[in-house]
Design a protein around this motif. Structure first.
Motif, PDB file in Angstrom:
ATOM      1  N   TYR A   1       8.321  44.996   2.214  1.00 46.08           N
ATOM      2  CA  TYR A   1       7.906  43.173   2.490  1.00 46.08           C
ATOM      3  C   TYR A   1       9.014  42.089   1.779  1.00 46.08           C
ATOM      4  O   TYR A   1       8.711  40.743   2.556  1.00 46.08           O
TER       5      TYR A   1
ATOM      6  N   PRO B   1      14.024  41.796   2.801  1.00 42.82           N
ATOM      7  CA  PRO B   1      13.935  41.747   4.598  1.00 42.82           C
ATOM      8  C   PRO B   1      14.946  42.402   4.236  1.00 42.82           C
ATOM      9  O   PRO B   1      14.812  43.065   6.330  1.00 42.82           O
TER      10      PRO B   1
ATOM     11  N   TRP C   1      12.309  49.332   7.165  1.00 45.85           N
ATOM     12  CA  TRP C   1      10.556  49.489   7.535  1.00 45.85           C
ATOM     13  C   TRP C   1      10.082  50.759   7.342  1.00 45.85           C
ATOM     14  O   TRP C   1       8.715  50.763   7.363  1.00 45.85           O
TER      15      TRP C   1
ATOM     16  N   THR D   1      -2.544  40.767   3.722  1.00 48.85           N
ATOM     17  CA  THR D   1      -2.076  39.609   4.412  1.00 48.85           C
ATOM     18  C   THR D   1      -3.179  38.834   5.212  1.00 48.85           C
ATOM     19  O   THR D   1      -2.788  37.383   5.002  1.00 48.85           O
TER      20      THR D   1
ATOM     21  N   GLN E   1      -1.670  36.206   1.932  1.00 44.86           N
ATOM     22  CA  GLN E   1      -0.804  35.903   1.506  1.00 44.86           C
ATOM     23  C   GLN E   1      -0.958  34.632   3.250  1.00 44.86           C
ATOM     24  O   GLN E   1       0.478  34.005   3.443  1.00 44.86           O
TER      25      GLN E   1
ATOM     26  N   ASP F   1       0.377  35.800   5.771  1.00 41.90           N
ATOM     27  CA  ASP F   1       1.611  35.798   7.043  1.00 41.90           C
ATOM     28  C   ASP F   1       1.714  36.819   7.441  1.00 41.90           C
ATOM     29  O   ASP F   1       2.875  38.226   6.994  1.00 41.90           O
TER      30      ASP F   1
ATOM     31  N   THR G   1       5.090  38.090   9.631  1.00 39.62           N
ATOM     32  CA  THR G   1       5.858  38.582   8.443  1.00 39.62           C
ATOM     33  C   THR G   1       5.848  39.478   8.526  1.00 39.62           C
ATOM     34  O   THR G   1       6.529  41.036   8.005  1.00 39.62           O
TER      35      THR G   1
ATOM     36  N   ARG H   1       6.298  41.795  11.386  1.00 41.68           N
ATOM     37  CA  ARG H   1       7.861  42.681  11.246  1.00 41.68           C
ATOM     38  C   ARG H   1       8.621  43.330  10.446  1.00 41.68           C
ATOM     39  O   ARG H   1       8.911  44.284  10.751  1.00 41.68           O
ATOM     40  N   ARG H   2       7.990  42.763   9.153  1.00 42.28           N
ATOM     41  CA  ARG H   2       8.945  43.597   8.231  1.00 42.28           C
ATOM     42  C   ARG H   2       8.437  45.794   8.131  1.00 42.28           C
ATOM     43  O   ARG H   2       9.010  46.242   7.312  1.00 42.28           O
TER      44      ARG H   2
END
Length: 274
Positions: free
Chosen positions: A183, A186, A190, A220, A223, A225, A228, A231-232
């Motif tokens: 996380y 980037p 993954w 989650t 954060q 977020d 993100t 996605r990661r």
């Protein structure tokens, strides 16, 4: 100059962490007294695997032991297959305890390396600085993180005993640390946390999936977020990958032992004990 010192201090922190881990958990391994009847049952099951060649279901005195998945038994059993056991490991305590010890040391190293790469605010050299400040922050923070875990009383106890707790803690925590690293970075791959999560499922069961799921949901929410993280980490695909990697043993055990395995492993050792 500051970056060079930081790298040197970080590598020194990992080396010191490794040496301390070996001292705490591998040195004089086997000298720890028995906690209860559980460690001998683990050891007997693993030795039976090594002697009979039946690596699917752990057994004690010929009777199946469905309480845990097989990973810790496999690791112990491989050590019991090493030659000349009667000379250098006559009581079997070294082979039984080494998986727990090494798993704890590996987690110490991963904790130290994670804090080395993402030092906490407030430590010298964590944000800006040069020379001795970089060295102090890069050396102290990883060591404190690793030792805060390793010197916990229950970790000191279970990290030297032949049961599944230390291995489960190490695989579960390593999976969570890899989730964080993926996380936070980037460019990370993954998929890195998910095979380790599969090892946790093969150490103590589906509870590993539940604990990681709850942790990611809480993270989650804190954060704010979710995009993100999705996605990661690709959590939906990741959980599916971990499940698929762990599934073959469960399927083979169910196919061979059927209802007794289902009732004992899932019905009693997972649902009722939970």
């Amino acid at each position: 100059m500051g970056g060079w010192l930081q790298r040197r201090a970080g590598l020194l922190a990992l080396l010191v962490t490794l040496l301390l881990g070996l001292l705490l958990f591998v040195w004089q391994l086997g000298s720890t007294g028995l906690v209860d009847e559980t460690p001998p049952l683990f050891a007997a099951s693993a030795r039976a695997m090594a002697e009979t060649g039946d690596w699917l279901i752990p057994r004690v005195n010929g009777l199946p032991r469905y309480d845990k998945p097989p990973l810790v038994y496999w690791l112990m059993g491989l050590l019991y297959r090493l030659p000349a056991q009667d000379r250098w490991n006559p009581l079997g305590t070294w082979a039984a305890g080494l998986p727990s010890a090494l798993a704890t040391v590996v987690l110490m190293l991963l904790l130290a390396d994670t804090v080395r790469r993402w030092p906490p605010p407030g430590w010298a050299g964590a944000a800006t600085g040069q020379g001795a400040a970089w060295f102090s922050g890069s050396l102290a923070a990883p060591l404190v993180a690793a030792l805060a875990y390793a010197l916990s009383p229950l970790v000191l106890l279970w990290g030297r005993i032949g049961v599944s707790d230390a291995l489960f803690t190490a695989t579960l925590a390593s999976s969570l640390l890899l989730c964080w690293r993926t996380y936070a970075e980037p460019r990370s791959h993954w998929w890195t946390p998910w095979p380790v999560l599969a090892l946790a499922v093969l150490t103590k069961g589906p509870v590993a999936l539940v604990l990681v799921l709850l942790t990611l949901l809480a993270f989650t929410w804190l954060q704010s977020d979710a995009a993100t993280l999705r996605r990661r980490l690709r959590p939906a695909v990741g959980f599916a990958l971990a499940g698929l990697l762990a599934l073959p043993w469960y399927a083979l055990a169910l196919l061979r032992d059927g209802r007794p395995f289902w009732d004992s492993f899932f019905g009693y050792h997972n649902l009722q004990r939970f």
